[in-house]
Design a protein around this motif. Structure first.
Motif, mmCIF file in Angstrom:
data_model
loop_
_atom_site.group_PDB
_atom_site.id
_atom_site.type_symbol
_atom_site.label_atom_id
_atom_site.label_comp_id
_atom_site.label_asym_id
_atom_site.label_seq_id
_atom_site.Cartn_x
_atom_site.Cartn_y
_atom_site.Cartn_z
ATOM 1 N N ASP C 525 45.051 -30.776 22.558
ATOM 2 C CA ASP C 525 46.088 -31.604 23.176
ATOM 3 C C ASP C 525 45.725 -31.876 24.639
ATOM 4 O O ASP C 525 46.464 -31.531 25.565
ATOM 5 C CB ASP C 525 47.462 -30.928 23.092
ATOM 6 C CG ASP C 525 47.967 -30.829 21.666
ATOM 7 O OD1 ASP C 525 47.447 -31.570 20.816
ATOM 8 O OD2 ASP C 525 48.858 -30.013 21.406
ATOM 9 N N ALA C 526 44.586 -32.524 24.810
ATOM 10 C CA ALA C 526 43.996 -32.679 26.139
ATOM 11 C C ALA C 526 44.950 -33.302 27.151
ATOM 12 O O ALA C 526 45.075 -32.831 28.290
ATOM 13 C CB ALA C 526 42.733 -33.525 26.034
ATOM 14 N N LEU C 527 45.646 -34.360 26.746
ATOM 15 C CA LEU C 527 46.521 -35.035 27.705
ATOM 16 C C LEU C 527 47.723 -34.157 28.044
ATOM 17 O O LEU C 527 48.168 -34.096 29.189
ATOM 18 C CB LEU C 527 46.980 -36.381 27.119
ATOM 19 C CG LEU C 527 47.895 -37.203 28.028
ATOM 20 C CD1 LEU C 527 47.190 -37.592 29.311
ATOM 21 C CD2 LEU C 527 48.404 -38.439 27.301
ATOM 22 N N TRP C 528 48.263 -33.478 27.055
ATOM 23 C CA TRP C 528 49.403 -32.593 27.258
ATOM 24 C C TRP C 528 49.083 -31.537 28.303
ATOM 25 O O TRP C 528 49.906 -31.224 29.168
ATOM 26 C CB TRP C 528 49.792 -31.949 25.936
ATOM 27 C CG TRP C 528 50.997 -31.074 26.021
ATOM 28 C CD1 TRP C 528 51.013 -29.719 26.173
ATOM 29 C CD2 TRP C 528 52.360 -31.486 26.004
ATOM 30 N NE1 TRP C 528 52.295 -29.267 26.235
ATOM 31 C CE2 TRP C 528 53.146 -30.329 26.137
ATOM 32 C CE3 TRP C 528 52.995 -32.733 25.892
ATOM 33 C CZ2 TRP C 528 54.536 -30.374 26.157
ATOM 34 C CZ3 TRP C 528 54.374 -32.765 25.906
ATOM 35 C CH2 TRP C 528 55.140 -31.608 26.039
ATOM 36 N N ILE C 529 47.867 -30.976 28.221
ATOM 37 C CA ILE C 529 47.466 -29.954 29.197
ATOM 38 C C ILE C 529 47.536 -30.523 30.602
ATOM 39 O O ILE C 529 48.115 -29.905 31.504
ATOM 40 C CB ILE C 529 46.037 -29.472 28.883
ATOM 41 C CG1 ILE C 529 46.033 -28.705 27.570
ATOM 42 C CG2 ILE C 529 45.493 -28.601 30.020
ATOM 43 C CD1 ILE C 529 44.679 -28.200 27.178
ATOM 44 N N GLU C 530 46.995 -31.718 30.781
ATOM 45 C CA GLU C 530 46.998 -32.318 32.109
ATOM 46 C C GLU C 530 48.430 -32.573 32.563
ATOM 47 O O GLU C 530 48.798 -32.298 33.707
ATOM 48 C CB GLU C 530 46.205 -33.626 32.123
ATOM 49 C CG GLU C 530 44.770 -33.525 31.595
ATOM 50 C CD GLU C 530 43.866 -32.671 32.478
ATOM 51 O OE1 GLU C 530 44.101 -32.604 33.695
ATOM 52 O OE2 GLU C 530 42.926 -32.066 31.924
ATOM 53 N N LYS C 531 49.244 -33.120 31.615
ATOM 54 C CA LYS C 531 50.615 -33.461 31.992
ATOM 55 C C LYS C 531 51.412 -32.215 32.344
ATOM 56 O O LYS C 531 52.212 -32.220 33.269
ATOM 57 C CB LYS C 531 51.302 -34.228 30.852
ATOM 58 C CG LYS C 531 50.842 -35.668 30.756
ATOM 59 C CD LYS C 531 51.790 -36.550 29.962
ATOM 60 C CE LYS C 531 51.704 -36.270 28.483
ATOM 61 N NZ LYS C 531 52.361 -37.323 27.677
ATOM 62 N N SER C 532 51.169 -31.122 31.599
ATOM 63 C CA SER C 532 51.950 -29.916 31.859
ATOM 64 C C SER C 532 51.546 -29.276 33.191
ATOM 65 O O SER C 532 52.265 -28.434 33.715
ATOM 66 C CB SER C 532 51.803 -28.922 30.718
ATOM 67 O OG SER C 532 50.466 -28.515 30.623
ATOM 68 N N GLU C 533 50.384 -29.690 33.696
ATOM 69 C CA GLU C 533 50.003 -29.209 35.021
ATOM 70 C C GLU C 533 50.402 -30.204 36.094
ATOM 71 O O GLU C 533 49.948 -30.120 37.242
ATOM 72 C CB GLU C 533 48.501 -28.933 35.072
ATOM 73 C CG GLU C 533 48.130 -27.712 34.240
ATOM 74 C CD GLU C 533 46.637 -27.461 34.206
ATOM 75 O OE1 GLU C 533 45.908 -28.123 34.976
ATOM 76 O OE2 GLU C 533 46.217 -26.612 33.409
ATOM 77 N N GLY C 534 51.196 -31.190 35.693
ATOM 78 C CA GLY C 534 51.742 -32.114 36.671
ATOM 79 C C GLY C 534 50.823 -33.273 37.015
ATOM 80 O O GLY C 534 51.134 -34.077 37.880
ATOM 81 N N LYS C 535 49.686 -33.386 36.329
ATOM 82 C CA LYS C 535 48.782 -34.508 36.642
ATOM 83 C C LYS C 535 49.207 -35.745 35.890
ATOM 84 O O LYS C 535 49.834 -35.667 34.833
ATOM 85 C CB LYS C 535 47.350 -34.135 36.265
ATOM 86 C CG LYS C 535 46.766 -33.092 37.191
ATOM 87 C CD LYS C 535 45.335 -32.800 36.793
ATOM 88 C CE LYS C 535 44.889 -31.468 37.367
ATOM 89 N NZ LYS C 535 43.961 -30.757 36.506
ATOM 90 N N LYS C 536 48.824 -36.898 36.408
ATOM 91 C CA LYS C 536 49.201 -38.163 35.781
ATOM 92 C C LYS C 536 48.344 -38.480 34.568
ATOM 93 O O LYS C 536 48.801 -39.012 33.574
ATOM 94 C CB LYS C 536 49.077 -39.303 36.814
ATOM 95 C CG LYS C 536 50.309 -39.440 37.682
ATOM 96 C CD LYS C 536 51.192 -40.579 37.161
ATOM 97 C CE LYS C 536 52.652 -40.432 37.552
ATOM 98 N NZ LYS C 536 52.871 -40.419 39.001
ATOM 99 N N GLY C 537 47.051 -38.191 34.671
ATOM 100 C CA GLY C 537 46.154 -38.565 33.579
ATOM 101 C C GLY C 537 44.998 -37.598 33.477
ATOM 102 O O GLY C 537 45.033 -36.505 34.046
#
Lengths: 107, 347, 619, 207
Positions: C525-537
């Motif tokens: 869930d690559a995008l989810w990981i980024e999003k859960s760390e507060g990153k946009k993309g």
């Protein structure tokens, strides 16, 4: 070209390596020829009787094919994991198919 | 095995599952109204498998309903981020092991039944019948008895009748749902065997269950189960059938002549010679014309004049005789009933 | 270059663009549209079948035409509707999910589509050229080899050509998934949809050659006088049954596995939870694929293989229920503790669980080899495979279309219409097929042109027919939704559903090069990981640089067209050898195009860094 | 890597067939294709094995087959496999001239093999009236062996096309994968033949 070198020394090393590999391939070719002759000889002379002949020539063919796949086609080399997997897959399905056609076609 | 399964069935009778199912379909046709050894064995297997499956379904649906009600996103939860669980070893093992156990429970009686129904080389066999299917009819040759008939298969109640199946053209499948399962009839050397053992007298529906051409759905036949005594009598009558016997009425006599000139090349009466069309010995006793039509004179005439109207794609040529002649032939055929044993006896 | 062409706006240029495209996203559109059209044709055939069976002794269509209907319904739905619709999803999604700019073989991808397309067209030409095939989609010999007219010839040639396309597509996706994953995306970080496509493609690779051989044998028997299935000359008709099912059984897993992937994505996204038991899901997928090759003979329990073979295949078939059960429970527990949002995509997925559970249950019942002597070739089987294929594959395709429509077309399908399409289809589906279980047990064999009065089958068949009309209504509403959405709905954002995987990290629809910079994958869930760390993309894995793109080509279309011509030659040379000229012309076109492809260098082109910097999507 | 680098590499890498992504894709994809071909030939072998006694009154395998010609054909094909190995050896050493020579030898051996096969078929048809249509054995024999022969023919056309197309420009990173997979294909043909001579001819002779 990022990864390769210009050193001729390296090339010499590679050439030697290729030569070494070529030697293996010539040996496996010789083996294949011997196996083929053996298979033909067994059938032509009818030396060991009908019931042993078939398993023996099938075995000889199998060994030959392993030489062909592993040496001539380099299946033993690195970077051939996926090809090997798919060939085994194909062989497994092939085995089931042939087993079927020799057993449950006639009953 | 039988006894064990019987008890099992009794158990579920109480659970009414079996009762509900056995309310389905008409007598002598439905697989849910078994009246023969094979059909009963298979019915028990069905009930067992349905019971196991309903248990599984209830478990799945219980979790499903709970989850969908309990964890539906409610107002104000739009920003709620649930815990990201990776999995649960114990749960995963449970739902792997329990299905395996359930399947083993099912697999054992399955294998037993498969071997039971395949036991067709028994010496107990007193009656052996060669079944030959063709587009779109069935030929039954009673081995050792020199009897041939078509469409109506007579068997005695309570006895095992062994069938050898083959096809004259394409693949068909022989199915009498209320008495036994089905098996394909293959062309060539791929002969199959099965057995029938009926527990109740009656006239049962038989069907072709493998697509075999346009009239696949019309390739019906009947299994006529009679008492052993009546069966003996029927065999005797069949053997005595004489294609040369002179009919009583003149119309029928003329019909016989027309029949001999136009129809005999395909349709045999008596055991010999074997024709390419259905054997018509004792035709007057048949329960149906061509397996589908009521045995009236009009229907026979209609069939003779235009068989393709009733069974599209069948190989009997139309208009071999004119309408008047067809009437005479029908008259002749209908009085071909030396046998005193008819489908009526089975009912 | 395709970009230059795309800028010319004319209709001709638009057509030319699609004829020559090698862009996987456009090929997805092609698969979707042609698969959708064939789906409507197959649906129409289904309606005609159901009208014929509405009442006892009905004469709505003739017996011969009825057999053509059932044959074409089955063949069309499996080969020309379900398969291409799944290929549409693979093409639209897999490269995006693994962070690739294209598939491994863009040219072959296009060739695969056009082969499928022309194969399907040949098959359907039969309606206008003396009658469609009439031996059932299984085409058992010798019924098929002796069937008069050219109907079955169209079946053989049409399937041979489209089958070649499918095989090419399968290899393409295998290599794409093996070789083109973004940095950091190990096998155990691939989204489950990609995993299922990987296993599906493997099944295609090993299953389709058996069909190819079977079709060749049938073609030789029908067109060139060989005697494989002629018992008079020593032939054996069981060979066809085995070859067909060695292909045919894996084929049903080829259909169902991708939608397992779809549901895994949808359940996770709309429950806002990571897929429960990811590794078990992967394992189950692989195991189903593996077992899928050991069970084919359960389609042949009544052929007469003998008790030993029947028992073995019964047990292996039952074994498949275990990994499938694992999947059902994992989906349920994905939703457990989640925050479930009932979108249209989720609705189709949620409806799938009970439906497919019933299909799976009847599957286990059918695996009971002895009991199958009663079920085999009855409406019980018809009910079973419609529960898994409609209740599984079609529900899955609908779920996937609702889910990925913004990624494919840039707009979210209207939610209200989506639900309106769902309910009539869902209710109609159960009306149509649940009763068929009982019809089968009550003694109604399948492929029956008519049933008779007094057989007790009338009520059930009437209910079934009524249900079919409800299903048709659902499909019509869905089509209306497509048009409505195209006209009325606003443009979708890049990530309208709060997605978890890479495809949601880029615009909807994505630019033709997909990723400006290849993303760096740091886990499942690559995008989810980024999003859960507060990153946009996504974090890029490489600096902005030139992007290599493949050239478009008309050759795939030409090659397939050559085979199309040759196909007619093969079919009609039986009547008159003059038709062989078409074989030579067609094969000449094919080989000529292959020769051109072989000698003309095609290295593709580069999009320059400066152009990329000018902005997204304007190229 | 720019197109110029691919067509005119300054330096040939260690494994030129796998130096570009396209090359790697071709390499993996072709191996996968061979996996599928395995099933294709297994189906044909299975069909042959099922029908090998279905002579329909015509000649059977024991009567038909002679071992001498098959032995010679086997030797030709096995040797051609070795010569294509030599060609790949020289490709890896970036010696285009020698590679072309060895490929030429491979093609010549393949042609001789095909000639032998045509002679053999002709012999069966005219001496024994054993044809594609005469019995199920005939159908399955000609289909299996003919499929293999068709593969040989296609392989020959493929290798010759590659040789002619690239004769003037020599090896680069664009055509090296093409040569490599052509040689893989050739080896696979040989693998299939090993089973054909064993299962069809030798087992046919044993009966």
């Amino acid at each position: 070209m990022t990864k390769d070198t210009n050193s001729t020394h390296h090339n010499e090393f590679e050439k030697a390596e290729h030569k070494d590999e070529m030697k293996h391939q010539v040996i496996s070719f010789a083996m294949m020829i011997i196996f083929t002759i053996a298979a033909f000889a067994v059938v032509a002379t009818d030396a060991i009787g009908k019931y042993f002949t078939i398993p023996i020539i099938l075995l000889l063919a199998l060994v030959q094919v392993i030489f062909q796949l592993y040496y001539f086609m380099h299946l033993k080399n690195k970077g051939h994991e996926m090809p090997a997997l798919m060939i085994y897959g194909g062989i497994a399905v092939a085995f089931m198919t042939i087993l079927t056609f020799t057993t449950i076609i006639w009953w | 095995m039988k006894g064990w399964m019987g008890k099992f069935r009794a158990l579920f009778m109480l659970g009414s599952l079996s009762l509900i199912l056995s309310g389905c379909g008409v007598e002598k046709l439905s697989a849910l109204k078994p009246a023969g050894y094979g059909a009963e064995l298979l019915y028990d297997l069905m009930i067992l498998s349905i019971a196991i499956m309903i248990f599984v379904f209830i478990v799945v649906m219980a979790i499903y309903t709970f989850v969908l009600i309990r964890y539906r996103r409610k107002k104000g939860q739009e920003d709620y981020i649930p815990k990201q669980t990776e999995g649960n070893k114990v749960l995963e093992i449970i739902w792997t092991v329990i299905p395996i156990i359930l399947l083993l429970v099912l697999a054992v009686p399955t294998v037993q039944a498969v071997f039971d129904l395949a036991e067709t080389s028994s010496d107990k066999a007193d009656i052996r019948i060669d079944v030959t299917s063709a587009q779109f009819w069935w030929q039954f040759d009673y081995a050792g008895e020199e009897i041939s008939t078509s469409q109506d298969l007579y068997i005695p109640k309570g006895k095992r009748v062994y069938l050898t199946m083959k096809s004259a053209d394409v693949i068909h499948s022989f199915w009498v749902p209320s008495i036994a399962g089905k098996i394909d009839t293959n062309p060539g050397d791929n002969e199959n065997t099965m057995y029938l053992e009926a527990n109740e007298e009656g006239v049962y529906w038989g069907q072709c269950a493998e697509l075999c051409g346009p009239s696949h759905s019309l390739m019906d036949f009947r299994v006529v189960v009679v008492s052993p005594e009546e069966y003996e009598q029927w065999v005797k009558d069949m053997k005595n059938a004489d294609p040369e016997a002179k009919p009583e009425t003149t119309v029928a006599q003329e019909g016989q002549k027309i029949f001999q000139n136009n129809c005999m090349s395909c349709h045999a009466i008596g055991a010999q010679p074997k024709g390419v069309g259905p054997n018509l010995t004792n035709f007057g006793d048949r329960s149906k014309v061509a397996g589908i039509l009521e045995p009236t004179k009009e229907n026979i005439v209609d069939w003779i004049l235009n068989p393709n109207e009733h069974k599209p794609g069948n190989s009997m040529p139309p208009n071999l005789v004119n309408k008047e002649e067809a009437g005479k032939v029908a008259e002749y055929l209908m009085q071909l009933k030396p046998s005193e044993i008819t489908p009526e006896d089975a009912k | 270059m395709s970009t230059a062409v795309a800028q010319k706006k004319g209709f001709g240029a638009f057509i030319w663009d699609y004829l020559t495209t090698v862009d996987h996203k456009k090929i997805a559109h092609l698969y979707l549209v042609s698969g959708g059209l064939f789906f409507l044709m197959g649906g129409l055939e289904a309606m005609i079948i159901r009208i014929q069976l509405m009442k006892p002794d009905n004469e709505f269509i003739s017996a011969g035409l009825y057999n053509e209907m059932i044959t074409m319904h089955g063949t069309t739905m499996i080969f020309l509707a379900a398969m291409p619709l799944l290929f549409a999803l693979m093409n639209a999604v897999v490269p995006l999910q693994i962070g690739a700019r294209d598939v491994a073989f863009p040219f072959l991808n296009s060739l695969g589509f056009w082969l499928f397309f022309f194969g399907g067209v040949i098959l359907n030409f039969s309606w206008f050229m003396g009658g469609a095939p009439d031996a059932g989609w299984t085409a058992y010999a010798p019924l098929s080899t002796t069937s008069p007219g050219h109907g079955v010839d169209f079946y053989v040639i049409g399937l041979q050509i489209s089958g070649a396309g499918t095989l090419i597509g399968g290899i393409n996706f295998l290599v794409t998934i093996v070789n083109m994953r973004a940095p950091g995306m190990s096998y155990m970080r691939m989204p489950l949809f990609t995993w299922t496509i990987f296993v599906t493609s493997t099944l295609i690779l090993f299953a389709f050659p058996a069909l190819t051989v079977g079709l060749f044998l049938m073609m030789f028997d029908r067109m060139f006088g060989s005697v494989f299935f002629d018992v008079a000359a020593g032939g054996n008709v069981i060979i066809w049954e085995h070859l067909f099912w060695i292909f045919g059984h894996p084929e049903v897993y080829i259909l169902i596995l991708p939608v397992f992937g779809v549901f895994s994505e949808v359940f996770a996204t709309f429950s806002k939870k990571r897929l429960f038991g990811y590794s078990a899901m992967v394992f189950a997928t692989v195991l189903i694929g593996f077992l899928g090759f050991m069970v084919w003979a359960h389609h042949m329990f009544t052929t007469g293989m003998g008790p030993v073979a029947n028992s073995i295949f019964a047990v292996t078939t039952m074994a498949i229920a275990v990994p499938t059960g694992i999947k059902i429970f994992n989906w349920l527990f994905t939703m457990w503790g989640g925050s479930i949002k009932m979108t249209s995509a989720m609705l189709w997925s949620v409806a799938f669980i009970p439906t497919f559970t019933i299909g799976g249950m009847t599957g286990v019942m059918l695996a009971v080899a002895a009991a199958d002597y009663q079920y085999h070739d009855t409406y019980f089987v018809v009910a079973h495979f419609h529960y898994v294929i409609v209740g599984g594959v079609v529900f899955g395709i609908f779920a996937a279309l609702h889910y990925w429509w913004p990624k494919m077309f840039g707009k979210v399908l209207n939610e209200k219409l989506g639900k309106w399409a769902f309910w009539p289809f869902f209710i109609g589906f159960h009306l149509t097929f649940f009763i068929q279980h009982f019809l089968g047990l009550m003694g109604m064999p399948r492929r029956y042109w008519k049933f008779l009065e007094g057989q007790g089958l009338a009520t059930g068949n009437l209910i079934s027919t009524i249900g079919a009309f409800f299903m048709a209504l659902g499909v019509i509403i869905f089509l209306w939704n497509v048009i409505y959405t195209a006209v009325k709905e606003p443009k979708a954002s890049a990530d309208p559903f709060d997605g978890r995987t890479l495809e949601w990290s880029i615009a909807s629809p994505p630019p033709f090069y997909n990723f400006k910079q290849t993303p760096l994958v740091r886990g499942l869930d690559a995008l989810w990981i980024e999003k859960s760390e507060g990153k946009k993309g996504m974090t890029p894995a490489e600096p902005l640089g030139d992007i290599h793109m493949p050239n478009g080509s008309i050759l795939p279309f030409v090659m397939s067209f050559g085979l199309f011509i040759a196909g007619f030659g093969f079919i009609y040379q039986v009547d008159n050898p003059v038709w062989l000229s078409l074989v030579f012309i067609g094969m000449g076109i094919l080989l000529g195009a292959m020769f051109v492809r072989s000698v003309k260098d095609d290295l593709g082109y580069h999009i320059h860094k400066e152009d990329l910097e000018k902005g997204d999507g304007q190229l | 890597m720019s197109n110029e680098d691919i067509l005119n590499p300054k330096q040939m890498p260690r494994e030129p067939e796998k130096a570009t992504l396209e090359g790697k894709n071709k390499f993996i994809g072709f191996w996968f294709f061979l996996g599928g071909e395995t099933v294709l030939f297994a189906s044909l072998f299975g069909t042959f094995l099922a029908l090998r006694n279905s002579t329909a009154g015509g000649p059977g395998t024991e009567e038909l087959f002679g071992l001498e010609l098959v032995f010679i054909m086997t030797m030709l094909l096995l040797t051609s496999s070795l010569t294509s190995v030599y060609a790949m050896y020289h490709m890896k050493n970036n010696d285009f001239g020698k590679m072309q020579v060895w490929l030429g030898v491979t093609v010549a051996l393949g042609l001789a093999f095909l000639g032998g096969e045509l002679y053999e078929f002709n012999h069966y048809i005219h001496e024994y009236e054993f044809t594609f249509r005469s019995s199920a054995l005939g159908s399955s024999f000609y289909t299996l062996v003919g499929f293999h022969g068709g593969h040989v023919l296609f392989g020959l056309l493929w290798i010759v096309t590659l040789m002619v197309r690239n004769a003037k420009r020599g090896l680069n990173l664009y055509n090296a994968p093409k040569f490599y997979i052509a040689s893989l294909y050739w080896h696979f043909i040989d693998v299939v033949w090993v089973f054909i001579f064993t299962v069809v001819y030798l087992m046919g002779k044993v009966g």
